[in-house]
Design a protein around this motif. Structure first.
Motif, PDB file in Angstrom:
ATOM      1  N   TRP A 108       0.831  -1.191   0.000  1.00  0.00           N
ATOM      2  CA  TRP A 108       0.000   0.000   0.000  1.00  0.00           C
ATOM      3  C   TRP A 108       0.877   1.257   0.000  1.00  0.00           C
ATOM      4  O   TRP A 108       0.698   2.174  -0.805  1.00  0.00           O
ATOM      5  CB  TRP A 108      -0.859  -0.044   1.258  1.00  0.00           C
ATOM      6  N   GLU A 151     -22.293   3.148   8.188  1.00  0.00           N
ATOM      7  CA  GLU A 151     -21.147   3.947   8.632  1.00  0.00           C
ATOM      8  C   GLU A 151     -20.581   3.430   9.962  1.00  0.00           C
ATOM      9  O   GLU A 151     -19.385   3.557  10.222  1.00  0.00           O
ATOM     10  CB  GLU A 151     -21.543   5.419   8.779  1.00  0.00           C
ATOM     11  N   GLN A 154     -18.403   0.571   8.891  1.00  0.00           N
ATOM     12  CA  GLN A 154     -17.209   1.100   8.227  1.00  0.00           C
ATOM     13  C   GLN A 154     -16.218   1.644   9.250  1.00  0.00           C
ATOM     14  O   GLN A 154     -15.019   1.385   9.172  1.00  0.00           O
ATOM     15  CB  GLN A 154     -17.587   2.196   7.229  1.00  0.00           C
ATOM     16  N   GLY A 155     -16.729   2.418  10.213  1.00  0.00           N
ATOM     17  CA  GLY A 155     -15.854   2.984  11.250  1.00  0.00           C
ATOM     18  C   GLY A 155     -15.157   1.899  12.064  1.00  0.00           C
ATOM     19  O   GLY A 155     -13.990   2.038  12.428  1.00  0.00           O
ATOM     20  N   ASP A 158     -12.340   0.726   9.982  1.00  0.00           N
ATOM     21  CA  ASP A 158     -11.279   1.746  10.017  1.00  0.00           C
ATOM     22  C   ASP A 158     -10.507   1.657  11.330  1.00  0.00           C
ATOM     23  O   ASP A 158      -9.286   1.757  11.352  1.00  0.00           O
ATOM     24  CB  ASP A 158     -11.875   3.154   9.839  1.00  0.00           C
ATOM     25  N   ARG A 161      -8.170  -1.258  11.212  1.00  0.00           N
ATOM     26  CA  ARG A 161      -6.992  -0.947  10.393  1.00  0.00           C
ATOM     27  C   ARG A 161      -6.003  -0.095  11.181  1.00  0.00           C
ATOM     28  O   ARG A 161      -4.789  -0.315  11.132  1.00  0.00           O
ATOM     29  CB  ARG A 161      -7.440  -0.220   9.126  1.00  0.00           C
TER      30      ARG A 161
ATOM     31  N   LEU B 163      -8.599   5.707   9.148  1.00  0.00           N
ATOM     32  CA  LEU B 163      -9.163   6.584   8.115  1.00  0.00           C
ATOM     33  C   LEU B 163      -8.038   7.264   7.341  1.00  0.00           C
ATOM     34  O   LEU B 163      -8.135   7.466   6.129  1.00  0.00           O
ATOM     35  CB  LEU B 163     -10.082   7.634   8.750  1.00  0.00           C
ATOM     36  N   ALA B 166      -6.720   4.809   4.832  1.00  0.00           N
ATOM     37  CA  ALA B 166      -7.654   4.648   3.714  1.00  0.00           C
ATOM     38  C   ALA B 166      -7.567   5.806   2.732  1.00  0.00           C
ATOM     39  O   ALA B 166      -8.015   5.705   1.590  1.00  0.00           O
ATOM     40  CB  ALA B 166      -9.088   4.530   4.239  1.00  0.00           C
ATOM     41  N   ARG B 175     -16.605   9.478   1.943  1.00  0.00           N
ATOM     42  CA  ARG B 175     -16.906   8.371   2.848  1.00  0.00           C
ATOM     43  C   ARG B 175     -16.506   8.731   4.272  1.00  0.00           C
ATOM     44  O   ARG B 175     -17.240   8.505   5.227  1.00  0.00           O
ATOM     45  CB  ARG B 175     -16.141   7.106   2.407  1.00  0.00           C
ATOM     46  N   ARG B 178     -18.922  10.848   6.293  1.00  0.00           N
ATOM     47  CA  ARG B 178     -20.116  10.133   6.780  1.00  0.00           C
ATOM     48  C   ARG B 178     -19.770   9.271   7.997  1.00  0.00           C
ATOM     49  O   ARG B 178     -20.522   9.214   8.966  1.00  0.00           O
ATOM     50  CB  ARG B 178     -20.700   9.249   5.661  1.00  0.00           C
ATOM     51  N   VAL B 179     -18.605   8.617   7.940  1.00  0.00           N
ATOM     52  CA  VAL B 179     -18.172   7.777   9.073  1.00  0.00           C
ATOM     53  C   VAL B 179     -17.944   8.645  10.316  1.00  0.00           C
ATOM     54  O   VAL B 179     -18.363   8.299  11.421  1.00  0.00           O
ATOM     55  CB  VAL B 179     -16.895   6.977   8.713  1.00  0.00           C
TER      56      VAL B 179
END
Lengths: 192, 192
Positions: A108, A151, A154-155, A158, A161, B163, B166, B175, B178-179
């Motif tokens: 990445w 969301e 998704q959070g 995140d 990660r 985040l 990402a 995105r 929104r998160v």
């Protein structure tokens, strides 16, 4: 009768998988700059020519390797028994510690500086990300028709990660377990 | 009287700061492998000898650069006016997008493969992490004597870091907003 020789296509598949596993291991350990096709072929005990037969370019080999391991991980996740949300969240967070995440992170970050690698890795990450989200929604029994639920999930990914990144230089397990326990409680309430 | 020449120590400080800013810019743009002292000196318009006078080793230059910018960011955060939690959370997440995070990420990932860099970066990240946590607790008016509050804030900073990651390969702003909006609502409730 002599020893049984595996059919040619089985040997070819075995070579391919050894190369993919070696590529992930090298990337995680040596980073992108230290991971050439030659280093990976040597690690896999395969000739450079054989490696290039399977993966014509360095980009093919490493994006292929991260994708292969990501797919294995997704399959393992989907096979998890039905269980409580705290256990599911711990399993999701586990995706982001260990060699796969380390390898993906190296790829990445290298992609952010290498024009040749960037579109391949961007596309791969988007695909893996969507698949992980889909699996997370299912395992968490989250109802995405409710506002905010998408969301919320998704959070969580995140956060997972970010926890993975915090684990790259030090063993962050003790802190991570406390954070996961607390966020699991928050999520359980939010997801209803 | 001729033109006013700034005192020697002022010029020295200005050179030092140009080198630090250039080191962050080079790291964010070219990665660790592409960021040598020579490249940074050229970017800063300074001789290689002058660069080495200020920073004897490559490790000194780059860890110094990330620390310098992190301190500037911390100061800016501490100077924020008192405001609602949603705005504070957005400001915290903003720390992890942009060139400082990109530079720190490059250094972080390089340190995972380089024995010489690793202890320096590990120590730096721990220090910056503690400071960011302290500022976050204060801005969010979070009461860490209550059980779970410490881990809630830590998880938020982990989410912000995720985040940031990402956002490295693609512009993830839509995105992310929104998160952040959704988690700001969940966290506001959790923090009481």
């Amino acid at each position: 009768m002599g020893a049984v020789t595996p059919p040619k296509q089985d040997r070819s598949r075995a070579t391919r998988q050894r190369l993919l596993a070696s590529a992930v291991a090298c990337l995680a350990e040596h980073g992108w700059a230290g991971s050439t096709v030659t280093v990976v072929a040597e690690h896999a005990g395969v000739s450079r020519g054989a490696a290039q037969h399977h993966f014509p370019t360095r980009e093919d080999l490493f994006t292929g390797a991260v994708e292969y391991v990501a797919e294995e991980r997704s399959a393992a996740l989907r096979a998890l028994p039905v269980q409580g949300r705290t256990a599911v969240i711990a399993a999701l967070v586990d995706l982001y510690t260990g060699p796969l995440f380390r390898a993906a992170l190296q790829l990445w970050v290298a992609a952010s500086n290498e024009a040749q690698l960037r579109p391949r890795v961007t596309e791969l990450e988007a695909r893996v990300g969507r698949e992980t989200h889909r699996i997370a929604v299912e395992l968490l029994r989250a109802d995405e028709t409710r506002p905010g639920v998408r969301e919320t999930v998704q959070g969580l990914l995140d956060m997972a990660r970010g926890l993975g990144l915090a684990n790259v230089l030090t063993d962050d397990r003790a802190r991570r377990e406390r954070v996961v326990a607390q966020w699991a409680a928050l999520l359980d309430e939010a997801l209803g």
